[in-house]
Design a protein around this motif. Structure first.
Motif, PDB file in Angstrom:
ATOM      1  N   SER B 117       0.848  -1.195   0.000  1.00 62.71           N
ATOM      2  CA  SER B 117       0.000   0.000   0.000  1.00 62.71           C
ATOM      3  C   SER B 117       0.884   1.245   0.000  1.00 62.71           C
ATOM      4  CB  SER B 117      -0.987  -0.012   1.176  1.00 62.71           C
ATOM      5  OG  SER B 117      -0.336   0.195   2.412  1.00 62.71           O
ATOM      6  N   TYR B 119       1.651   5.563  -1.007  1.00 62.10           N
ATOM      7  CA  TYR B 119       1.379   6.704  -1.872  1.00 62.10           C
ATOM      8  C   TYR B 119       2.633   7.017  -2.677  1.00 62.10           C
ATOM      9  CZ  TYR B 119       0.086  11.517  -3.083  1.00 62.10           C
ATOM     10  OH  TYR B 119      -0.206  12.681  -3.745  1.00 62.10           O
ATOM     11  N   GLU B 124      -2.829   6.497  -4.507  1.00 60.62           N
ATOM     12  CA  GLU B 124      -2.766   5.514  -3.435  1.00 60.62           C
ATOM     13  C   GLU B 124      -2.557   4.142  -4.080  1.00 60.62           C
ATOM     14  OE1 GLU B 124      -4.818   8.118  -3.395  1.00 60.62           O
ATOM     15  OE2 GLU B 124      -3.859   9.048  -1.663  1.00 60.62           O
ATOM     16  N   THR B 147     -10.075  -0.982  -1.882  1.00 62.39           N
ATOM     17  CA  THR B 147      -9.594   0.342  -2.272  1.00 62.39           C
ATOM     18  C   THR B 147      -8.117   0.543  -1.934  1.00 62.39           C
ATOM     19  OG1 THR B 147     -11.610   0.875  -1.100  1.00 62.39           O
ATOM     20  CG2 THR B 147     -10.535   2.667  -2.298  1.00 62.39           C
ATOM     21  N   ARG B 149      -4.859   2.448  -0.748  1.00 56.91           N
ATOM     22  CA  ARG B 149      -4.827   3.435   0.329  1.00 56.91           C
ATOM     23  C   ARG B 149      -3.431   3.658   0.869  1.00 56.91           C
ATOM     24  NH1 ARG B 149      -8.810   0.230   4.119  1.00 56.91           N
ATOM     25  NH2 ARG B 149      -9.659  -0.292   2.084  1.00 56.91           N
ATOM     26  N   ASP B 168      -7.974   6.688   1.371  1.00 58.56           N
ATOM     27  CA  ASP B 168      -8.001   6.176  -0.008  1.00 58.56           C
ATOM     28  C   ASP B 168      -7.875   7.273  -1.068  1.00 58.56           C
ATOM     29  OD1 ASP B 168     -10.472   7.388  -0.284  1.00 58.56           O
ATOM     30  OD2 ASP B 168     -11.625   5.533  -0.128  1.00 58.56           O
ATOM     31  N   ASP B 172     -11.336   8.569   4.558  1.00 58.52           N
ATOM     32  CA  ASP B 172     -10.686   7.672   5.504  1.00 58.52           C
ATOM     33  C   ASP B 172     -11.506   6.398   5.590  1.00 58.52           C
ATOM     34  OD1 ASP B 172      -8.548   9.392   6.208  1.00 58.52           O
ATOM     35  OD2 ASP B 172      -9.963  10.620   7.333  1.00 58.52           O
ATOM     36  N   ARG B 173     -10.837   5.295   5.981  1.00 57.12           N
ATOM     37  CA  ARG B 173     -11.474   3.975   5.949  1.00 57.12           C
ATOM     38  C   ARG B 173     -11.508   3.389   7.348  1.00 57.12           C
ATOM     39  NH1 ARG B 173     -13.392   3.066   0.844  1.00 57.12           N
ATOM     40  NH2 ARG B 173     -13.647   0.975   1.700  1.00 57.12           N
ATOM     41  N   ARG B 198      -6.977   7.578   9.669  1.00 59.88           N
ATOM     42  CA  ARG B 198      -5.689   7.345   9.024  1.00 59.88           C
ATOM     43  C   ARG B 198      -4.590   7.610  10.048  1.00 59.88           C
ATOM     44  NH1 ARG B 198      -5.456  12.742   5.238  1.00 59.88           N
ATOM     45  NH2 ARG B 198      -7.690  12.507   5.281  1.00 59.88           N
TER      46      ARG B 198
END
Lengths: 114, 337
Positions: B117, B119, B124, B147, B149, B168, B172-173, B198
């Motif tokens: 994962s 960035y 992302e 997704t 992220r 993502d 936020d997840r 996050r």
């Protein structure tokens, strides 16, 4: 008037000279005051290096950086050129990360393929 | 008249000459002073090592800490390093094979490390890789199926990896997923009752993984959770602001375990923080420990194997730091070391 002009030219030259001298002086001081040293040692059928700061080991590189697997340098010269590159980066206060292009520049044969 | 002019002129020139000489002397002394200060600083800070970077991923296997990728202020990085906790030295290992990135996660399952994962400066990411320290090689594993992220959390326990929360790109997840290395597959895990977030942290004590802190829409979260690895269920613990003197809430901190206590250290809450809090799982209480001695930081890395812990490599504003410091929670504070 001419004499004054000469005096200014002299000061300009002296300033330039002193500036260079001090820059050079500080550079050599940096070198001598940070006692970084490299050591080459045998690993398997090749060589590794370590970078020491006084009594402390900072970096111990048994295998060629970046490459997958555990491949030592084929010659002491390869290991030494790489170690010296790391030291020169540290003296310039740069990060000691070696990149593929740097290792190619150092003519480490394992990087000819890249 | 001419004579007077010349006199004035001469006086001016004498002034100029004096000023020039003084400047030269100042230059000489300044350059000497600077040199001394810089040198001292550099050696002090540089219990050096690794590389100045932030948002690096990290994991610990045995007595070796591994840290890679990250952002150095100019570039996203792929280089990958190991730190030998006993020998106190670094080695540059095989480059991370994926795109250069920061804000990735790192975790350990059964003596293999995992990074994924993050960035890359534009997007992302959802790709994951495993690292085998016995061979110094990387293997691509199954891509995370949900997704992509960054700034998520991840931990390995009982032979599985767990990955959840994060940002993502739009939201936020709060979803959590489980990675099974034996089948190289991901499955969603239900039952996490906390909010989306996050830049949270986890630490593991015995069979339990504790999760807390983080931020969402500018709100710092104060809930704290325990994950029972045997039943894969979450239980809410006392809030991180339960007591008036707690100042634990924050984001971009590091979490680690030492001698079966949990720790939350550094991070940001308005500004960057130096504080360290110790969690006692038997009483569900927190105690403040001696602040991190170096400059305050966020997005640091921590290597810990429950017997030793080292914190380093974060950032304060735009200044990237590269030192690493061992944390001794039970030693008296000594500002000489």
């Amino acid at each position: 008037m001419k004499r004054i002009l000469v005096a200014y030219v002299f000061i300009a030259v002296a300033t330039g000279f002193l500036f260079l001298r001090f820059t050079d002086y500080s550079f050599s001081t940096t070198k001598s005051k940070i006692p970084l040293q490299s050591e080459i040692f045998p690993v398997g059928d090749g060589y590794g290096y370590q970078i020491d700061l006084e009594d402390r080991v900072l970096i111990k590189q048994e295998y060629i950086p970046i490459l997958e697997g555990k491949r030592p340098f084929s010659t002491t010269e390869d290991a030494e050129r790489t170690a010296n590159k790391v030291i020169s980066k540290l003296l310039k206060k740069e990060s000691p990360i070696l990149t593929i292009s740097e290792l190619k520049e150092l003519q480490i044969p394992e990087f000819n393929l890249y | 008249m001419k004579y007077i002019y010349n006199m004035k002129g001469r006086v001016n020139h004498i002034k100029m000459l004096t000023m020039a000489s003084v400047t030269l002397c100042l230059m000489a002394s300044c350059s000497n002073d600077d040199e001394d200060e810089d040198l001292g600083n550099w050696i002090d800070q540089s219990v050096f090592d690794g590389s100045p970077r932030s948002g690096s991923a990290y994991f610990t296997i045995g007595n070796i800490g591994y840290s890679g990728v990250g952002y150095d202020g100019d570039d996203y990085l792929t280089s990958f390093w190991s730190y030998d906790m006993d020998g106190d030295y670094w080695s540059q290992k095989a480059d991370f094979p994926g795109t250069a990135r920061n804000a990735a996660v790192g975790f350990t399952i059964n003596d293999k490390g995992y990074i994924g994962s993050g960035y890359d400066g534009l997007d992302e990411l959802a790709d994951f890789y495993s690292y085998d320290p016995t061979t110094n090689t990387w293997t691509t594993i199954a891509t995370f199926p949900s997704t992509p992220r960054r700034s998520a959390v991840a931990f390995g326990i009982n032979g599985y990896g767990y990955f959840g929360t994060g940002f993502d790109g739009d939201n936020d997840r709060k979803d959590f997923w489980k990675y099974d290395p034996s089948t190289d597959s991901w499955h969603e895990l239900v039952g996490f009752g906390g909010d989306k977030r996050r830049a949270a942290i986890t630490f593991t004590i015995g069979d339990y993984v504790y999760m807390g802190t983080g931020v969402s829409n500018g709100i710092y979260l104060d809930d704290f959770w325990a994950f029972d690895s045997a039943t894969e269920s979450w239980t809410q613990k006392l809030d991180l602001d339960e007591e008036d003197d707690y100042s634990i809430v924050r984001s971009n901190a590091v979490g680690f375990t030492l001698n079966d206590y949990g720790y939350i250290a550094t991070g940001t809450y308005g500004g960057t923080l130096q504080s360290i809090w110790e969690y006692d799982p038997s009483t569900d209480t927190w105690e403040s420990k001696t602040d991190f001695e170096r400059t305050s930081r966020q997005d640091a890395v921590v290597f810990s194997n429950n017997a030793k812990a080292f914190i380093g490599l974060g950032r304060t504003g735009s200044l990237y730091l590269d030192d690493l410091e061992q944390f001794f929670p039970y030693d008296e504070y000594d500002d000489e070391d």
